[in-house]
Scaffold this motif. Structure first.
Motif, PDB file in Angstrom:
ATOM      1  N   PHE A 111       0.860  -1.184   0.000  1.00 14.63           N
ATOM      2  CA  PHE A 111       0.000   0.000   0.000  1.00 14.63           C
ATOM      3  C   PHE A 111       0.891   1.227   0.000  1.00 14.63           C
ATOM      4  O   PHE A 111       1.785   1.347   0.848  1.00 14.63           O
ATOM      5  CB  PHE A 111      -0.914   0.011   1.224  1.00 14.63           C
ATOM      6  CG  PHE A 111      -1.728   1.267   1.345  1.00 14.63           C
ATOM      7  CD1 PHE A 111      -2.865   1.460   0.569  1.00 14.63           C
ATOM      8  CD2 PHE A 111      -1.341   2.279   2.221  1.00 14.63           C
ATOM      9  CE1 PHE A 111      -3.610   2.626   0.677  1.00 14.63           C
ATOM     10  CE2 PHE A 111      -2.078   3.441   2.339  1.00 14.63           C
ATOM     11  CZ  PHE A 111      -3.213   3.617   1.558  1.00 14.63           C
TER      12      PHE A 111
ATOM     13  N   PHE B 101      -3.620   0.439  -3.330  1.00 15.49           N
ATOM     14  CA  PHE B 101      -3.152  -0.911  -3.059  1.00 15.49           C
ATOM     15  C   PHE B 101      -2.616  -1.512  -4.362  1.00 15.49           C
ATOM     16  O   PHE B 101      -3.229  -1.355  -5.415  1.00 15.49           O
ATOM     17  CB  PHE B 101      -4.286  -1.779  -2.518  1.00 15.49           C
ATOM     18  CG  PHE B 101      -4.693  -1.428  -1.118  1.00 15.49           C
ATOM     19  CD1 PHE B 101      -4.011  -1.953  -0.036  1.00 15.49           C
ATOM     20  CD2 PHE B 101      -5.766  -0.577  -0.887  1.00 15.49           C
ATOM     21  CE1 PHE B 101      -4.393  -1.635   1.261  1.00 15.49           C
ATOM     22  CE2 PHE B 101      -6.147  -0.259   0.395  1.00 15.49           C
ATOM     23  CZ  PHE B 101      -5.456  -0.781   1.483  1.00 15.49           C
TER      24      PHE B 101
ATOM     25  N   PRO C  98      -0.213  -4.353   3.426  1.00 14.81           N
ATOM     26  CA  PRO C  98      -1.645  -4.124   3.680  1.00 14.81           C
ATOM     27  C   PRO C  98      -2.035  -4.332   5.129  1.00 14.81           C
ATOM     28  O   PRO C  98      -2.859  -3.605   5.674  1.00 14.81           O
ATOM     29  CB  PRO C  98      -2.333  -5.150   2.769  1.00 14.81           C
ATOM     30  CG  PRO C  98      -1.349  -5.397   1.665  1.00 14.81           C
ATOM     31  CD  PRO C  98      -0.003  -5.317   2.322  1.00 14.81           C
TER      32      PRO C  98
ATOM     33  N   GLN D  81     -11.159   2.705  -0.001  1.00 21.29           N
ATOM     34  CA  GLN D  81      -9.736   2.969   0.011  1.00 21.29           C
ATOM     35  C   GLN D  81      -9.488   4.464  -0.071  1.00 21.29           C
ATOM     36  O   GLN D  81     -10.266   5.229  -0.618  1.00 21.29           O
ATOM     37  CB  GLN D  81      -9.069   2.248  -1.160  1.00 21.29           C
ATOM     38  CG  GLN D  81      -9.274   0.728  -1.080  1.00 21.29           C
ATOM     39  CD  GLN D  81      -8.789   0.031  -2.328  1.00 21.29           C
ATOM     40  OE1 GLN D  81      -8.270   0.680  -3.218  1.00 21.29           O
ATOM     41  NE2 GLN D  81      -8.960  -1.275  -2.377  1.00 21.29           N
TER      42      GLN D  81
END
Length: 342
Positions: A125, A132, A156, A174
């Protein structure tokens, strides 16, 4: 997969005791530690500070300042000390699920760039891009060279462990991409005062001779005006809400009065209808009574006149019979007829 498992184990290990987290708490720099570990660390840190400042007095009244064991960022513990640090509930949940045998990989988000229908679990990330990446997309779209070399890549699970309800974006939504210069792909570092715009290092050549400030100080300089405007807007908002509340009360009152007056009209109509029906019934009863009485009286008079007419007819017939009789019979009967019918 072995690398992923090792990476997961590293994320779930406290960097002080080097064991799996127990009741993890989070420092402002987003690094987490066992509560007992950071408590012991703070005590040792306090002793070091006390030794270095042995000549000072009243140190206990000052909020303790410690350095993060990982990044050395200064942290003020406040009056509550370590007890005031916020628990990292999400990291504790991951540790609990891992300890109970639940697959933590199920929580890992998918790559943000993979085509739909070909989702692959992310391996990194980027905290700068807010994206991501799977292994393939990381090599193709985010090579660690040029401007991207300064970007911070984390696992992550580390991202999930740092996620908080106040400022972090959930794994279902996200984080959005941080603003960067569209021409040079670099993060904004300076603020050009004459042009009133943020620029990156690559834009400095185009703004030579212009007064520049770092972005934090420029933002602090502009905040009073924005704050003043915000206060004005809040005042207007308060007045608007007050007016809105008044109009809502008026509207509610109108509806209440409409319902009240409708009920009054319906009530008056029902009362008038009831009175009209009563008057109708009373009038009809009166008419029936009066005309029935008159009918009885008329019938009695009619009967009397009929009897009287019959008697008159009998008398006329007797008179005619007497007139038609012989003279001797007439003379004999006239005296009695006169006496009888006078």
């Amino acid at each position: 997969m072995a690398e992923s498992m090792q990476e997961r184990d590293d994320v779930l290990i406290c960097s002080i005791c080097m064991e799996t987290f127990r009741k993890p708490v989070m420092l402002p720099c987003q690094h987490s530690f066992c509560r007992e570990c950071i408590d012991s660390y703070a005590d040792k840190f306090k002793h070091v500070q006390t030794d270095e400042n042995s000549g000072s007095t009243g140190y206990e009244d000052v909020h303790q300042l410690i350095a993060c064991p990982v990044c050395r960022a200064p942290t003020s513990l406040g009056r509550e000390g370590v007890a005031g640090l916020p628990p990292n509930f999400h990291l504790a949940e991951i540790v609990e699920r891992f300890s109970s045998g639940v697959k933590v990989e199920d929580d890992i988000p998918y790559c943000s760039l993979c085509e739909e229908g070909n989702h692959v679990k992310a391996v990194k990330f980027c905290t700068n891009c807010g994206v991501f990446y799977c292994e393939e997309c990381l090599v193709i779209c985010h090579p660690m060279r040029g401007p991207l070399k300064r970007h911070e890549l984390i696992s992550p699970l580390e991202y999930l462990s740092q996620e908080t309800s106040q400022g972090q974006v959930s794994r279902d939504h996200q984080s959005t991409q941080q603003p960067s210069c569209p021409r040079h792909g670099r993060s904004f570092d300076l603020y050009c005062e004459p042009c009133r715009m943020v620029i990156c290092v690559g834009c400095v050549v185009e703004h030579q001779g212009h007064a520049m400030r770092d972005i934090p100080s420029a933002a602090e300089n502009d905040k009073p005006a924005v704050l003043s405007r915000t206060n004005e807007l809040e005042k207007v908002l308060g007045e608007t809400k007050e007016s809105l509340s008044g109009v809502l009360r008026l509207h509610s009152k109108i509806q209440e009065n409409q319902e009240l007056h409708t009920q009054e009209v319906e009530k008056a109509y029902c009362a008038a209808l009831e009175a009209l029906q009563a008057w109708r019934q009373h009038s009809l009863d009166g008419i029936r009574t009066r005309y029935s009485q008159w009918s009885v009286e008329c019938s009695a008079i009619l009967k009397h006149l009929q009897l009287q007419a019959q008697e008159m007819e009998r008398m006329v017939q007797a008179s005619n019979d007497l007139l038609a009789s012989m003279d001797v019979e007439f003379l004999q009967g006239s005296t009695d007829f006169t006496k009888t019918y006078v």
